[in-house]
Design a protein around this motif. Structure first.
Motif, PDB file in Angstrom:
ATOM      1  N   THR A  78      -7.795   7.638  -4.979  1.00  0.00           N
ATOM      2  CA  THR A  78      -7.115   6.348  -4.862  1.00  0.00           C
ATOM      3  C   THR A  78      -6.084   6.123  -5.965  1.00  0.00           C
ATOM      4  O   THR A  78      -5.293   5.194  -5.890  1.00  0.00           O
ATOM      5  CB  THR A  78      -8.136   5.195  -4.899  1.00  0.00           C
ATOM      6  N   SER A  79      -6.095   6.951  -7.013  1.00  0.00           N
ATOM      7  CA  SER A  79      -5.127   6.771  -8.096  1.00  0.00           C
ATOM      8  C   SER A  79      -3.738   7.130  -7.598  1.00  0.00           C
ATOM      9  O   SER A  79      -3.548   8.066  -6.819  1.00  0.00           O
ATOM     10  CB  SER A  79      -5.500   7.657  -9.290  1.00  0.00           C
ATOM     11  N   LEU A  80      -2.744   6.385  -8.041  1.00  0.00           N
ATOM     12  CA  LEU A  80      -1.361   6.602  -7.625  1.00  0.00           C
ATOM     13  C   LEU A  80      -0.541   6.901  -8.869  1.00  0.00           C
ATOM     14  O   LEU A  80      -0.415   6.055  -9.755  1.00  0.00           O
ATOM     15  CB  LEU A  80      -0.829   5.365  -6.905  1.00  0.00           C
ATOM     16  N   LYS A  81       0.023   8.072  -8.915  1.00  0.00           N
ATOM     17  CA  LYS A  81       0.784   8.484 -10.087  1.00  0.00           C
ATOM     18  C   LYS A  81       2.280   8.360  -9.818  1.00  0.00           C
ATOM     19  O   LYS A  81       2.770   8.835  -8.785  1.00  0.00           O
ATOM     20  CB  LYS A  81       0.439   9.928 -10.470  1.00  0.00           C
ATOM     21  N   ILE A  82       3.001   7.712 -10.731  1.00  0.00           N
ATOM     22  CA  ILE A  82       4.454   7.581 -10.611  1.00  0.00           C
ATOM     23  C   ILE A  82       5.106   8.847 -11.152  1.00  0.00           C
ATOM     24  O   ILE A  82       4.814   9.281 -12.273  1.00  0.00           O
ATOM     25  CB  ILE A  82       4.967   6.356 -11.381  1.00  0.00           C
ATOM     26  N   GLY A 139      -9.651  15.361  -0.982  1.00  0.00           N
ATOM     27  CA  GLY A 139      -9.088  15.752  -2.272  1.00  0.00           C
ATOM     28  C   GLY A 139      -7.616  15.476  -2.441  1.00  0.00           C
ATOM     29  O   GLY A 139      -7.006  15.940  -3.419  1.00  0.00           O
ATOM     30  N   ILE A 140      -7.024  14.726  -1.539  1.00  0.00           N
ATOM     31  CA  ILE A 140      -5.586  14.484  -1.603  1.00  0.00           C
ATOM     32  C   ILE A 140      -5.199  13.711  -2.862  1.00  0.00           C
ATOM     33  O   ILE A 140      -5.947  12.842  -3.330  1.00  0.00           O
ATOM     34  CB  ILE A 140      -5.107  13.728  -0.340  1.00  0.00           C
ATOM     35  N   LYS A 141      -4.057  14.048  -3.429  1.00  0.00           N
ATOM     36  CA  LYS A 141      -3.521  13.337  -4.593  1.00  0.00           C
ATOM     37  C   LYS A 141      -2.293  12.550  -4.156  1.00  0.00           C
ATOM     38  O   LYS A 141      -1.473  13.038  -3.375  1.00  0.00           O
ATOM     39  CB  LYS A 141      -3.167  14.317  -5.709  1.00  0.00           C
ATOM     40  N   ASN A 142      -2.180  11.316  -4.685  1.00  0.00           N
ATOM     41  CA  ASN A 142      -1.120  10.395  -4.264  1.00  0.00           C
ATOM     42  C   ASN A 142      -0.081  10.203  -5.358  1.00  0.00           C
ATOM     43  O   ASN A 142      -0.422   9.952  -6.521  1.00  0.00           O
ATOM     44  CB  ASN A 142      -1.732   9.040  -3.898  1.00  0.00           C
ATOM     45  N   HIS A 165      -4.008  18.979  -1.456  1.00  0.00           N
ATOM     46  CA  HIS A 165      -3.126  18.218  -0.566  1.00  0.00           C
ATOM     47  C   HIS A 165      -2.415  17.126  -1.364  1.00  0.00           C
ATOM     48  O   HIS A 165      -2.986  16.554  -2.301  1.00  0.00           O
ATOM     49  CB  HIS A 165      -3.930  17.569   0.560  1.00  0.00           C
ATOM     50  N   LEU A 166      -1.160  16.824  -0.967  1.00  0.00           N
ATOM     51  CA  LEU A 166      -0.369  15.812  -1.666  1.00  0.00           C
ATOM     52  C   LEU A 166       0.205  14.817  -0.666  1.00  0.00           C
ATOM     53  O   LEU A 166       0.616  15.186   0.434  1.00  0.00           O
ATOM     54  CB  LEU A 166       0.788  16.465  -2.428  1.00  0.00           C
ATOM     55  N   LYS A 167       0.239  13.554  -1.073  1.00  0.00           N
ATOM     56  CA  LYS A 167       0.938  12.503  -0.323  1.00  0.00           C
ATOM     57  C   LYS A 167       1.911  11.840  -1.279  1.00  0.00           C
ATOM     58  O   LYS A 167       1.515  11.330  -2.334  1.00  0.00           O
ATOM     59  CB  LYS A 167      -0.057  11.482   0.232  1.00  0.00           C
ATOM     60  N   ILE A 168       3.194  11.853  -0.908  1.00  0.00           N
ATOM     61  CA  ILE A 168       4.243  11.345  -1.796  1.00  0.00           C
ATOM     62  C   ILE A 168       5.005  10.244  -1.099  1.00  0.00           C
ATOM     63  O   ILE A 168       5.599  10.447  -0.029  1.00  0.00           O
ATOM     64  CB  ILE A 168       5.208  12.480  -2.197  1.00  0.00           C
ATOM     65  N   THR A 169       4.982   9.054  -1.683  1.00  0.00           N
ATOM     66  CA  THR A 169       5.770   7.936  -1.177  1.00  0.00           C
ATOM     67  C   THR A 169       7.101   7.930  -1.908  1.00  0.00           C
ATOM     68  O   THR A 169       7.143   7.824  -3.145  1.00  0.00           O
ATOM     69  CB  THR A 169       5.033   6.602  -1.405  1.00  0.00           C
ATOM     70  N   ALA A 170       8.184   8.043  -1.163  1.00  0.00           N
ATOM     71  CA  ALA A 170       9.511   8.148  -1.778  1.00  0.00           C
ATOM     72  C   ALA A 170      10.515   7.354  -0.956  1.00  0.00           C
ATOM     73  O   ALA A 170      10.736   7.645   0.224  1.00  0.00           O
ATOM     74  CB  ALA A 170       9.935   9.610  -1.862  1.00  0.00           C
ATOM     75  N   GLY A 171      11.111   6.351  -1.560  1.00  0.00           N
ATOM     76  CA  GLY A 171      12.077   5.498  -0.877  1.00  0.00           C
ATOM     77  C   GLY A 171      13.430   6.166  -0.753  1.00  0.00           C
ATOM     78  O   GLY A 171      13.615   7.326  -1.134  1.00  0.00           O
TER      79      GLY A 171
END
Length: 577
Positions: free
Chosen positions: A3-7, A282-285, A19-25
Motif C-alpha cells: 500500500t506504500s506509494l513512493k514518489i 507483491g506489487i510496488k506502487n 511487479h510495478l504499478k506507476i501512476t504518471a500524469g
C-alpha cells in the motif's frame, strides 16, 4: 498489496524483481522512464536472451516508433506492439486451433483483425439463423440500423466470470419497433468467424479463452516474455486485465503504467477502475508528479480540472509562459486569432466531436455521420462501397499510411476477382495524383469521372433514386466521416490525440448555437474527473499543450465569467465584438 506509494521521477531506477504499478500524469516522462527501465533489464537480467524478450505494449503506433528510436540496440531484445497486435501475434494467431472444438473458424481466410461493418448478406444470415426474420422485413432502413448497432457490441465479463456480448446502452438494442435478442449476439460473432472475420474486440476475448483452456499456452507466453510492460494501462478493460493477471501468476513480472485522469475509452470497454484497483502479489506502487511538458500556467489549469483525483503536478524547471486564453466566439475566428498569436508555427486543433474539426479542415457544415455512411454503404452496395472505401484509401494515402490505404482499396474492389495489392497501389497513386481535381466534386462526379472505366467499373450513375444521394453529397463529406486510425493531421478529435504533444493547442469545446454552458463547461466550472469521462476527455486535450493553450467556446454568460475569473486561470478574449 504493497500500500506504500513512493514518489519518483522519470530518471529514477526501478526494481526489476517484482511487479510495478506507476501512476504518471501528462508530461511525466513515462517514455523516458520506460526506456531506462527496459535498458536496465536487458543489461542486467539473466532472463533475457535472443529467445526471451521484454514485451512492451503501448497504445499507438506513434508511441511504438518513439520507443523504437530511444531503445537503440536494446530493441533486439524487445517486442513492442499495440495491445491488440501483441495478443493477436503471440496468442490468437498461433493458438486459435485450441478453440476448434468450441467455434467454427475459417482459418485460411483470417488475415488479421479489423473493424467490421456487417454486410447485408451477413445480417440476413444472422437473422435467419436466430429466427429474427422480423428485423429485416420491410424497409431497408432496418438493415442499416442493425449494422450500426452490431458495430457497437463489445465483449465484457459477467458476474459468473464468463465472456458476454452486450450493447453500450440498453436503448441501442431497439430496431424500429422490435428489439434484438441479446442472447443472439454470439451467433452473429460465430458467423463472422466462420467467414474469417475477426474484430479487434474479438482478439481480447478469444485470447482469454485460449489461455483459460490451455495452461501450456500460458507457460509458453511466460517463457517468451519474462517481463511485460503495459503503457496507458488506464485504457484496458476487464478482459485484458484478466489476461495480464493470468500471465503474471508465475515468473513474468508486470509493469503497469497509467493515469486514471486520462481514461477516455469507456465506449470501447475500458474501465478506469481497472487501473485504480489493479493489484498483483507483491506489487510496488510508484507515482510521478512532474510535468516536463507544459508551462506553469497550463499546469495550473490541469491541476484544477484533476483536483478531484488529487493529481497535483508541478514543473520541475518552473517553466513559465503565457496564461491560457479562453476564446469566446465562432471557431473560424478562434482559429484565425490563435494563428495570429503563434505566427507561422504549428497549431494542433482538437475537438471532442468531429463536426467542429470538419468545419475547419474541409470547410463543411455538420452532417449526420452514421446516416450518410450507412446510406452510401447499404443503399447502393457495390457502387457505395467503391465510393466510400476508395475515399478512405485516399485519405490514408495522404497520411502516408499505405498499409491501411491498400487494405481500404481492396475492400472497395472486393468483388473484383484478381484485384491484388499491386493493382490497389496503382489505383491509389492514380487517385492521389488527381486529388486537386477530385476534392471538390460531388460523389456522382467523382464516381463517373474517376472510378468508372477503371478495374471493371463500367456503368456510370445517370439515373435512378440514387442520383439525388450522389449529387447532394460531396467527396469532402465522405472524407470527413471515414474512420482513420491514426493521423498526423493538425485537425483531430481529442481521442486521436492520445500520446501527442504540441507547442500550440486550440481546443474547441462546442460550436453549436444552442450551447449549454453548464453542461459543456462543467470540466472547468465543476470538474469531477473521477466520475466524468467527459471531464477526462477535456483534460487529455488541455494536457497536450506545451507553450500556448487556447480554448474556444461560442458564448459565455456573465455569471459563468465571474466564476471563471475568480479562478484566475485564463485570459478572456471576445472575438466577435
Amino acid at each position: 498489496m504493497d500500500t506504500s506509494l513512493k514518489i519518483i521521477t522519470s530518471k529514477s531506477i526501478l526494481p526489476s524483481s517484482t511487479h510495478l504499478k506507476i501512476t504518471a500524469g501528462p508530461g511525466a516522462g513515462k517514455t523516458t522512464l520506460l526506456t531506462k527501465h527496459i535498458k536496465e533489464i536487458v543489461k542486467k537480467s539473466r532472463k533475457i536472451s535472443g529467445l526471451r524478450r521484454v514485451g512492451c505494449i503501448t497504445h499507438t503506433n506513434i508511441a511504438i516508433e518513439t520507443l523504437r528510436e530511444r531503445l537503440g540496440l536494446t530493441l533486439d531484445y524487445v517486442e513492442i506492439a499495440t495491445i491488440h497486435n501483441f495478443f493477436y501475434k503471440h496468442i490468437l494467431k498461433p493458438y486459435l486451433w485450441v478453440l476448434f472444438e468450441d467455434f467454427d473458424f475459417d482459418f485460411e481466410s483470417i488475415k488479421g483483425h479489423e473493424d467490421i461493418l456487417p454486410s447485408y448478406s451477413l445480417i440476413k444470415d444472422w437473422a435467419n439463423v436466430t429466427n429474427q426474420f422480423y428485423l429485416i422485413s420491410g424497409s431497408g432502413e432496418n438493415i442499416k440500423e442493425i449494422a450500426q448497432k452490431l458495430q457497437k457490441i463489445t465483449w465484457e465479463i459477467n458476474e459468473e466470470g464468463h465472456g458476454t456480448l452486450c450493447f453500450p446502452e440498453e436503448w441501442q438494442r431497439k430496431v424500429g419497433k422490435y428489439y434484438i435478442k441479446e442472447d443472439t449476439l454470439l451467433e452473429y460473432k460465430k458467423i463472422c468467424w466462420s467467414k474469417g472475420k475477426i474484430h479487434h474486440d474479438d482478439v481480447m476475448y478469444l485470447s482469454l479463452k485460449i489461455l483459460e483452456k490451455s495452461n501450456r499456452v500460458v507457460d509458453i507466453l511466460r517463457a517468451k516474455f519474462p517481463y511485460i510492460m503495459i503503457d496507458e494501462f488506464q485504457d484496458t478493460g476487464l478482459i485484458q486485465n484478466r489476461i495480464i493477471k493470468l500471465i503474471a501468476e508465475k515468473e513474468t513480472k508486470i509493469v503497469a503504467i497509467g493515469d486514471a485522469c486520462q481514461s477516455i475509452y469507456g465506449f470501447a470497454g475500458a474501465k478506469v477502475k481497472e487501473f485504480i484497483d489493479f493489484d498483483l502479489s507483491g506489487i510496488k506502487n510508484f507515482k510521478i508528479e512532474e510535468n516536463n511538458r507544459s508551462t506553469v500556467e497550463i499546469i495550473k489549469v490541469l491541476n484544477h480540472v484533476s483536483k478531484d483525483a488529487k493529481l497535483n503536478q508541478y514543473s520541475p524547471k518552473s517553466k513559465t509562459g503565457k496564461k491560457p486564453s479562453l476564446l469566446i466566439g465562432d471557431i473560424h475566428s478562434a482559429y484565425k486569432y490563435s494563428k495570429t498569436i503563434i505566427s507561422n508555427n504549428r497549431l494542433l486543433t482538437l475537438a471532442y466531436r468531429k463536426n467542429g474539426i470538419n468545419n475547419l479542415k474541409y470547410g463543411i457544415e455538420a452532417i449526420d455521420n452514421d446516416d450518410l455512411k450507412l446510406s452510401i454503404l447499404f443503399d447502393d452496395d457495390d457502387r457505395g462501397r467503391k465510393i466510400y472505401y476508395t475515399i478512405q484509401s485516399i485519405e490514408y494515402g495522404k497520411e502516408n499510411n499505405y498499409k491501411e490505404a491498400i487494405n481500404s482499396m481492396l475492400k472497395a474492389y472486393r468483388k473484383n476477382l484478381g484485384f491484388t495489392d499491386k493493382e490497389a497501389l496503382k489505383n491509389l497513386q492514380r487517385l492521389i495524383n488527381e486529388y486537386s481535381n477530385i476534392e471538390n466534386l460531388t460523389l456522382m462526379e467523382y464516381y463517373n469521372s474517376y472510378l468508372c472505366g477503371f478495374f471493371d467499373t463500367q456503368q456510370k450513375i445517370t439515373r435512378g433514386k440514387k442520383v439525388k444521394l450522389y449529387n447532394s453529397n460531396y467527396y469532402k463529406d465522405i472524407a470527413s466521416i471515414v474512420e482513420i486510425k491514426e493521423t498526423s493531421n493538425l485537425f483531430r478529435t481529442i481521442h486521436k490525440s492520445k500520446g501527442d504533444e504540441e507547442d500550440n493547442i486550440l481546443v474547441i469545446v462546442e460550436n453549436k448555437k444552442s450551447f449549454n454552458e453548464t453542461k459543456e463547461l462543467k470540466f472547468l466550472l465543476n470538474p469531477k474527473i473521477n466520475e466524468s469521462e467527459d471531464d477526462r476527455v477535456y483534460f487529455v486535450a488541455l494536457s497536450r499543450a506545451k507553450e500556448n493553450l487556447f480554448v474556444n467556446i461560442p458564448s459565455l454568460s456573465e455569471d459563468n465569467k465571474i466564476i471563471l475569473e475568480k479562478m484566475n486561470l485564463f485570459d478572456f478574449i471576445y472575438l466577435n465584438k
